[in-house]
Motif scaffolding. Structure first.
Motif, PDB file in Angstrom:
ATOM      1  N   ASP A 121      44.310  30.341  44.718  1.00 51.79           N
ATOM      2  CA  ASP A 121      44.970  31.430  44.009  1.00 51.79           C
ATOM      3  C   ASP A 121      44.636  31.304  42.526  1.00 51.79           C
ATOM      4  O   ASP A 121      45.015  30.337  41.864  1.00 51.79           O
ATOM      5  CB  ASP A 121      46.481  31.350  44.231  1.00 51.79           C
ATOM      6  CG  ASP A 121      47.203  32.527  43.620  1.00 51.79           C
ATOM      7  OD1 ASP A 121      46.521  33.515  43.275  1.00 51.79           O
ATOM      8  OD2 ASP A 121      48.436  32.474  43.493  1.00 51.79           O
ATOM      9  N   TYR A 122      43.905  32.259  41.997  1.00 52.20           N
ATOM     10  CA  TYR A 122      43.495  32.250  40.597  1.00 52.20           C
ATOM     11  C   TYR A 122      44.387  33.143  39.731  1.00 52.20           C
ATOM     12  O   TYR A 122      44.051  33.430  38.601  1.00 52.20           O
ATOM     13  CB  TYR A 122      42.044  32.720  40.465  1.00 52.20           C
ATOM     14  CG  TYR A 122      41.042  31.728  40.990  1.00 52.20           C
ATOM     15  CD1 TYR A 122      40.773  30.564  40.295  1.00 52.20           C
ATOM     16  CD2 TYR A 122      40.364  31.960  42.177  1.00 52.20           C
ATOM     17  CE1 TYR A 122      39.854  29.654  40.763  1.00 52.20           C
ATOM     18  CE2 TYR A 122      39.442  31.058  42.654  1.00 52.20           C
ATOM     19  CZ  TYR A 122      39.194  29.894  41.947  1.00 52.20           C
ATOM     20  OH  TYR A 122      38.283  29.000  42.413  1.00 52.20           O
ATOM     21  N   THR A 123      45.512  33.563  40.238  1.00 53.88           N
ATOM     22  CA  THR A 123      46.374  34.482  39.494  1.00 53.88           C
ATOM     23  C   THR A 123      46.803  33.878  38.155  1.00 53.88           C
ATOM     24  O   THR A 123      46.753  34.551  37.120  1.00 53.88           O
ATOM     25  CB  THR A 123      47.620  34.851  40.329  1.00 53.88           C
ATOM     26  OG1 THR A 123      47.179  35.318  41.597  1.00 53.88           O
ATOM     27  CG2 THR A 123      48.456  35.912  39.641  1.00 53.88           C
TER      28      THR A 123
END
Length: 180
Positions: A148-150
């Motif tokens: 998850d690169y959020t």
């Protein structure tokens, strides 16, 4: 005019055309005749119809063979195209080999050292580090890990002072007034 003389003077296309015209004339004559009334007349009509059918089959077979026989000029052009492609491939390969040899010569001792290291690693590698192609794939398929690169995107957006699309109000497009 005997058969050999006709074959010498007429090309195959004209001979086929004459043969088909002869079969057409025979068919027209047999259809113009009255129906046979006795057994010898029926036999004769059947024999004539069989001859006509054989003539048409011969013409059709000769045309099919002509269509499948490669044109010598076309075959020569195709051969030349393939030969040209082969020459280009040989030139490309020669250039690649020459570049590789120059690269090896330019790298000198570094190239030899890299080869020695690669051989040493291959010889001393334990069986557990064998290439994956030799191992059977797990029954459930390969394990997929999602990242998850959020948070990274949010941090980059904060550094660049960008606003989220939801935070910035979008103005509705103004329509021109209708013509009166």
């Amino acid at each position: 005019m005997d058969d050999q003389t006709a074959q010498q003077h007429l090309p195959p296309e004209e001979r086929r055309g004459l043969l088909r015209a002869f079969a057409d004339r025979m068919l027209l004559k047999i259809t113009a005749m009255d129906d046979p009334e006795d057994l010898p007349g029926v036999e004769r009509a059947v024999r004539v119809a069989a001859v006509i059918e054989r003539l048409y089959n011969r013409c059709d077979r000769a045309e099919r063979q002509r269509d499948h026989t490669p044109d010598p000029r076309k075959a020569e052009a195709e051969r030349a195209t393939h030969e040209e492609a082969a020459i280009k491939a040989r030139v490309s390969l020669a250039g690649t080999l020459k570049w590789g040899e120059e690269r090896r010569r330019d790298l000198g001792q570094w190239w030899d050292a890299a080869q020695d290291i690669g051989q040493n690693i291959a010889q001393t590698a334990p069986a557990s580090h064998a290439p994956l192609a030799h191992k059977a794939a797990p029954a459930g398929g390969p394990k997929v890990t999602y990242v998850d690169y959020t948070e990274a995107f949010e941090a980059a957006r904060a550094e660049m002072a960008l606003k989220k699309a939801a935070q910035s109000p979008i103005k509705p497009a103004q329509k021109p007034p209708p013509p009166i």
